[in-house]
Each structure stands twice: as structure tokens, then as C-alpha cells.
Design a protein around this motif. Structure first.
Motif, PDB file in Angstrom:
ATOM      1  N   ARG A  71       6.389 -77.677  22.230  1.00  0.00           N
ATOM      2  CA  ARG A  71       6.118 -76.255  22.386  1.00  0.00           C
ATOM      3  C   ARG A  71       5.453 -75.952  23.713  1.00  0.00           C
ATOM      4  N   CYS A  72       4.453 -76.756  24.091  1.00  0.00           N
ATOM      5  CA  CYS A  72       3.764 -76.525  25.362  1.00  0.00           C
ATOM      6  C   CYS A  72       4.727 -76.625  26.549  1.00  0.00           C
ATOM      7  N   PHE A  73       5.556 -77.643  26.540  1.00  0.00           N
ATOM      8  CA  PHE A  73       6.502 -77.816  27.638  1.00  0.00           C
ATOM      9  C   PHE A  73       7.480 -76.651  27.700  1.00  0.00           C
ATOM     10  N   SER A  74       7.899 -76.143  26.544  1.00  0.00           N
ATOM     11  CA  SER A  74       8.834 -75.015  26.528  1.00  0.00           C
ATOM     12  C   SER A  74       8.188 -73.753  27.098  1.00  0.00           C
ATOM     13  N   MET A  75       6.846 -73.699  27.081  1.00  0.00           N
ATOM     14  CA  MET A  75       6.110 -72.549  27.602  1.00  0.00           C
ATOM     15  C   MET A  75       5.541 -72.813  28.993  1.00  0.00           C
ATOM     16  N   GLY A  76       5.906 -73.964  29.573  1.00  0.00           N
ATOM     17  CA  GLY A  76       5.433 -74.297  30.913  1.00  0.00           C
ATOM     18  C   GLY A  76       3.984 -74.706  30.974  1.00  0.00           C
ATOM     19  N   ARG A  77       3.488 -75.306  29.897  1.00  0.00           N
ATOM     20  CA  ARG A  77       2.096 -75.739  29.841  1.00  0.00           C
ATOM     21  C   ARG A  77       1.994 -77.248  29.761  1.00  0.00           C
ATOM     22  N   ASN A  78       0.897 -77.769  30.273  1.00  0.00           N
ATOM     23  CA  ASN A  78       0.562 -79.168  30.071  1.00  0.00           C
ATOM     24  C   ASN A  78      -0.202 -79.297  28.751  1.00  0.00           C
ATOM     25  N   PHE A 124      -9.162 -81.114  36.457  1.00  0.00           N
ATOM     26  CA  PHE A 124      -8.113 -80.317  37.092  1.00  0.00           C
ATOM     27  C   PHE A 124      -8.639 -79.159  37.939  1.00  0.00           C
ATOM     28  N   GLY A 125      -9.940 -78.995  38.009  1.00  0.00           N
ATOM     29  CA  GLY A 125     -10.508 -78.008  38.915  1.00  0.00           C
ATOM     30  C   GLY A 125     -11.051 -76.778  38.222  1.00  0.00           C
ATOM     31  N   ASP A 126     -11.931 -76.073  38.954  1.00  0.00           N
ATOM     32  CA  ASP A 126     -12.625 -74.922  38.376  1.00  0.00           C
ATOM     33  C   ASP A 126     -11.715 -73.753  38.057  1.00  0.00           C
ATOM     34  N   ASP A 127     -10.516 -73.732  38.642  1.00  0.00           N
ATOM     35  CA  ASP A 127      -9.613 -72.603  38.409  1.00  0.00           C
ATOM     36  C   ASP A 127      -8.543 -72.900  37.367  1.00  0.00           C
ATOM     37  N   VAL A 128      -8.643 -74.039  36.680  1.00  0.00           N
ATOM     38  CA  VAL A 128      -7.635 -74.384  35.680  1.00  0.00           C
ATOM     39  C   VAL A 128      -7.695 -73.404  34.508  1.00  0.00           C
ATOM     40  N   LYS A 129      -6.522 -73.003  34.045  1.00  0.00           N
ATOM     41  CA  LYS A 129      -6.436 -72.124  32.874  1.00  0.00           C
ATOM     42  C   LYS A 129      -6.251 -72.980  31.629  1.00  0.00           C
ATOM     43  N   ILE A 130      -6.972 -72.630  30.568  1.00  0.00           N
ATOM     44  CA  ILE A 130      -7.013 -73.462  29.363  1.00  0.00           C
ATOM     45  C   ILE A 130      -6.742 -72.613  28.123  1.00  0.00           C
ATOM     46  N   VAL A 131      -6.024 -73.208  27.174  1.00  0.00           N
ATOM     47  CA  VAL A 131      -5.888 -72.667  25.826  1.00  0.00           C
ATOM     48  C   VAL A 131      -6.376 -73.754  24.882  1.00  0.00           C
ATOM     49  N   ILE A 132      -7.181 -73.407  23.883  1.00  0.00           N
ATOM     50  CA  ILE A 132      -7.564 -74.395  22.879  1.00  0.00           C
ATOM     51  C   ILE A 132      -6.881 -74.047  21.556  1.00  0.00           C
ATOM     52  N   THR A 133      -6.244 -75.059  20.980  1.00  0.00           N
ATOM     53  CA  THR A 133      -5.408 -74.875  19.797  1.00  0.00           C
ATOM     54  C   THR A 133      -5.811 -75.873  18.720  1.00  0.00           C
ATOM     55  N   GLY A 134      -5.817 -75.424  17.481  1.00  0.00           N
ATOM     56  CA  GLY A 134      -6.089 -76.329  16.372  1.00  0.00           C
ATOM     57  C   GLY A 134      -5.279 -75.939  15.157  1.00  0.00           C
ATOM     58  N   PRO A 171      -1.179 -74.291  33.243  1.00  0.00           N
ATOM     59  CA  PRO A 171      -2.279 -74.233  32.269  1.00  0.00           C
ATOM     60  C   PRO A 171      -2.277 -75.462  31.364  1.00  0.00           C
ATOM     61  N   VAL A 172      -3.464 -75.830  30.888  1.00  0.00           N
ATOM     62  CA  VAL A 172      -3.613 -76.981  30.003  1.00  0.00           C
ATOM     63  C   VAL A 172      -3.973 -76.478  28.608  1.00  0.00           C
ATOM     64  N   GLU A 173      -3.199 -76.918  27.629  1.00  0.00           N
ATOM     65  CA  GLU A 173      -3.498 -76.577  26.242  1.00  0.00           C
ATOM     66  C   GLU A 173      -4.095 -77.803  25.553  1.00  0.00           C
ATOM     67  N   ILE A 174      -5.280 -77.639  24.996  1.00  0.00           N
ATOM     68  CA  ILE A 174      -5.957 -78.710  24.258  1.00  0.00           C
ATOM     69  C   ILE A 174      -5.600 -78.548  22.791  1.00  0.00           C
ATOM     70  N   LEU A 175      -4.996 -79.583  22.196  1.00  0.00           N
ATOM     71  CA  LEU A 175      -4.498 -79.490  20.823  1.00  0.00           C
ATOM     72  C   LEU A 175      -5.301 -80.399  19.900  1.00  0.00           C
ATOM     73  N   ILE A 176      -5.793 -79.817  18.794  1.00  0.00           N
ATOM     74  CA  ILE A 176      -6.724 -80.520  17.911  1.00  0.00           C
ATOM     75  C   ILE A 176      -6.191 -80.518  16.482  1.00  0.00           C
ATOM     76  N   HIS A 177      -6.092 -81.703  15.893  1.00  0.00           N
ATOM     77  CA  HIS A 177      -5.464 -81.899  14.586  1.00  0.00           C
ATOM     78  C   HIS A 177      -6.395 -81.561  13.433  1.00  0.00           C
ATOM     79  N   GLY A 178      -5.888 -81.783  12.202  1.00  0.00           N
ATOM     80  CA  GLY A 178      -6.603 -81.391  11.002  1.00  0.00           C
ATOM     81  C   GLY A 178      -7.372 -82.510  10.324  1.00  0.00           C
ATOM     82  N   TYR A 179      -7.838 -82.211   9.124  1.00  0.00           N
ATOM     83  CA  TYR A 179      -8.704 -83.077   8.315  1.00  0.00           C
ATOM     84  C   TYR A 179      -8.066 -84.440   8.046  1.00  0.00           C
ATOM     85  N   HIS A 180      -8.755 -85.498   8.438  1.00  0.00           N
ATOM     86  CA  HIS A 180      -8.292 -86.877   8.269  1.00  0.00           C
ATOM     87  C   HIS A 180      -6.892 -87.096   8.843  1.00  0.00           C
TER      88      HIS A 180
END
Length: 317
Positions: A119-126, A164-174, A97-106
Motif C-alpha cells: 500500500r505504501c509503495f502504491s502511494m509513493g511512500r517509504n 532522514f532529516g528535519d523536513d521528513v514527512k511522517i505518517v504513523i499507522t497501527g 514520506p515515511v510511514e511507520i507501521l505498527i502491528h497488533g496484540y501479540h
């Protein structure tokens, strides 16, 4: 001259309008404008400032070095208004799975989301670390507190599916404004690839958090806030009231986990509570004891990851 009295009235009106426009522009520059960013030197790292961050500087610095030194793939998308937005992809395992990570204000992805790779690597995520518009290596000069940023988030999701293809699993994080961004993106409708949203210390009200930022800058909030709203509208092209995570979270059809430090004195934990209460899909609220703003993970790594694993199991991810 029959209407000579119109001249002083005209001058007064001109000066009044000029005063309003100039003051609104100054407020806009203070809160929403981001000047051109310089690429840091090889040994230059902009660590977060403030007493609460000092005890963690060594670990944050190590994370920032990893962002630069670990093998990665540069990625980009082009926003609806023509900005090139940049990110860096770090692979733990092909097909994970791919986790998209988004930072804060400025902020920027290197400083705010470096620990996300660990953290992502420890959970087996890209991990895909994204620089939001007007921040880091991305184009733009105007921060819109999640309005345009949430639209950008949808582009990053499409980019991951394309790459990564139509079956890729995604998490969005901010985190912080990034957390508000992903919550607002969830309200816009997400593809089924996105299994859940992780909102770490989100604000429920852009109005309230902007007032907090103003107070932190020593600005007279009650007097200037009308000019702040006007500046956003005239010079930024957006309305502050449109940046409403509380409204958008009600529209989400994607599960959301809210994580918040109970010692957060910038974005108070009650804001996550409000969002949690308004959310109508599968949800969870986790408070990390003694954690200040954006320091929940570094304060209690085991508890943070355990909460995510439990939530993932609960929703069948």
C-alpha cells in the motif's frame, strides 16, 4: 500461650495472600506476558489463524515473503527501560514520506503489516515496519496495551527524523492494538513532521478489549478480572486504566483518520466511532463493508487507498 489464636489467623492470611498473588501471576502470564520468540526458519511462516483469514492466506503469505526478500535496512531504537526494539525500512523513493507501521496484540510486523509495504509503495511512500516490544524480533516480555508502546512510538518518530532529516514527512499507522498505540502516542504530543495518524480498527477501551481477550481464552471474566488488574500492576508494572485511547485522543493535535471493518467481531466498529466523536482535531471515520478484524485493506484496497488520498488532500498533505 496467651495469643495462640493468632497462629491459625496468620496461616489463613498467608494462604489467602498466596492465593491472590499466584492467581494474579497466572492471569498476568495469560494476558500480558510474551515468552521468548524463536526466529522462524527460512520456509516457515506463521499465518493468522481463523476462518475469516483463510480466504486471504495466499496473499498474506506473499506479503510475508516480500517482507523477508525485498531490499531493506534494519533499524533499531532503545526504549526508556533499556529494550532494543527493531524495525525494517523499505524504500520506494528517496525523499518520499515515511510511514511507520505498527502491528497488533501479540502479532509481529511481518504477519500484520506486510500488506503495508504494497500500500505504501502504491502511494509513493517509504515504509518502516516496527516490531513492538515483547513481539517479533524486539526485546521484552511484557505487553502493556499501549502504555509503554506509545512511548516507543515516539522514539521511532525521532529515529526517522534523525535518519532522514528535519523536513521528513511522517505518517504513523497501527492496526488493532497498534492502532490504539498510535492514538495514544498522538495524545502525548507529536512533532509537526507527523502529518497524520492512521488508526485501523483501534479499541477505545483497554479494559473492554482485555475482557474480550479473556472471554476468547475461555477465562471467567467476572471472577478473574480483579486479579488481571492486580497482576498487571504487580508483575507488569502498569495500571490497565492508564491505557486509555479514549482519553488520549482528546489531547491529540495531529489529524487522525479512523478505518474500521463493519464486520469486525473482535474490536467492534463502535469503538472507532467513540474515538472519532472524542477527537477534536481534523478527523475522518471510514467503514469498510464486510471487512473483519485487520482485514479492511485486503477487503477493499481501492476504497482504503482512496480514503487515505482524500484525507491527505483535505489536510494538505
Amino acid at each position: 500461650m496467651k495469643f495462640w489464636w493468632l497462629i491459625p489467623i496468620g496461616i489463613i492470611m498467608f494462604l489467602l495472600i498466596s492465593f491472590v498473588l499466584v492467581l494474579s501471576f497466572i492471569c498476568f502470564k495469560q494476558l500480558f506476558y510474551s515468552p521468548r520468540r524463536k526466529k522462524p526458519q527460512e520456509d516457515e511462516y506463521a499465518l493468522p489463524q481463523g476462518k475469516k483469514y483463510l480466504p486471504h492466506h495466499a496473499e498474506i503469505l506473499n506479503w510475508m515473503k516480500n517482507v523477508r526478500n525485498l531490499p531493506h535496512e534494519d533499524m533499531f531504537v532503545v526504549s526508556h527501560d533499556g529494550l532494543t526494539l527493531r524495525g525494517q525500512y523499505y524504500e520506494c523513493k528517496k525523499g518520499a514520506p515515511v510511514e511507520i507501521l505498527i502491528h497488533g496484540y501479540h502479532g509481529n510486523s511481518e504477519r500484520d503489516m506486510g500488506g503495508g509495504i504494497e500500500r505504501c509503495f502504491s502511494m509513493g511512500r517509504n515504509a518502516l515496519l516496527v516490531d513492538q516490544r515483547a513481539c517479533g524480533r524486539s526485546d521484552g516480555h511484557i505487553v502493556t496495551f499501549g502504555i509503554n508502546e506509545s512511548r516507543d512510538c515516539l522514539l521511532w518518530i525521532d529515529k526517522v527524523i534523525e535518519r532522514f532529516g528535519d523536513d521528513v514527512k511522517i505518517v504513523i499507522t497501527g492496526v488493532s492494538m497498534g492502532a490504539a498505540t498510535v492514538v495514544m502516542a498522538a495524545g502525548r504530543g507529536l512533532p509537526e513532521n507527523v502529518r497524520y495518524v492512521l488508526a485501523d480498527c483501534p479499541y477505545s477501551s483497554s479494559d473492554e478489549i482485555i475482557r474480550t481477550v479473556m472471554a476468547g481464552k475461555g477465562l471467567p471474566v467476572k471472577f478473574l478480572y480483579p486479579f488481571v488488574k492486580l497482576g498487571a500492576r504487580i508483575y507488569g508494572g502498569f495500571r490497565i486504566k492508564d491505557a486509555s485511547p479514549l482519553d488520549e485522543v482528546k489531547r491529540s493535535r495531529t489529524p487522525i483518520i479512523f478505518i474500521h471493518g463493519d464486520a469486525d467481531d473482535f474490536v467492534p466498529a463502535y469503538m472507532s466511532e467513540k474515538l472519532y466523536e472524542a477527537c477534536t482535531v481534523k478527523k475522518q471515520l471510514v467503514k469498510i463493508p464486510n471487512a473483519a478484524h485487520v482485514l479492511a485493506y485486503i477487503t477493499d484496497k481501492e476504497g482504503y487507498v482512496r480514503a487515505l488520498n482524500d484525507f491527505s488532500a483535505e489536510i494538505g498533505f
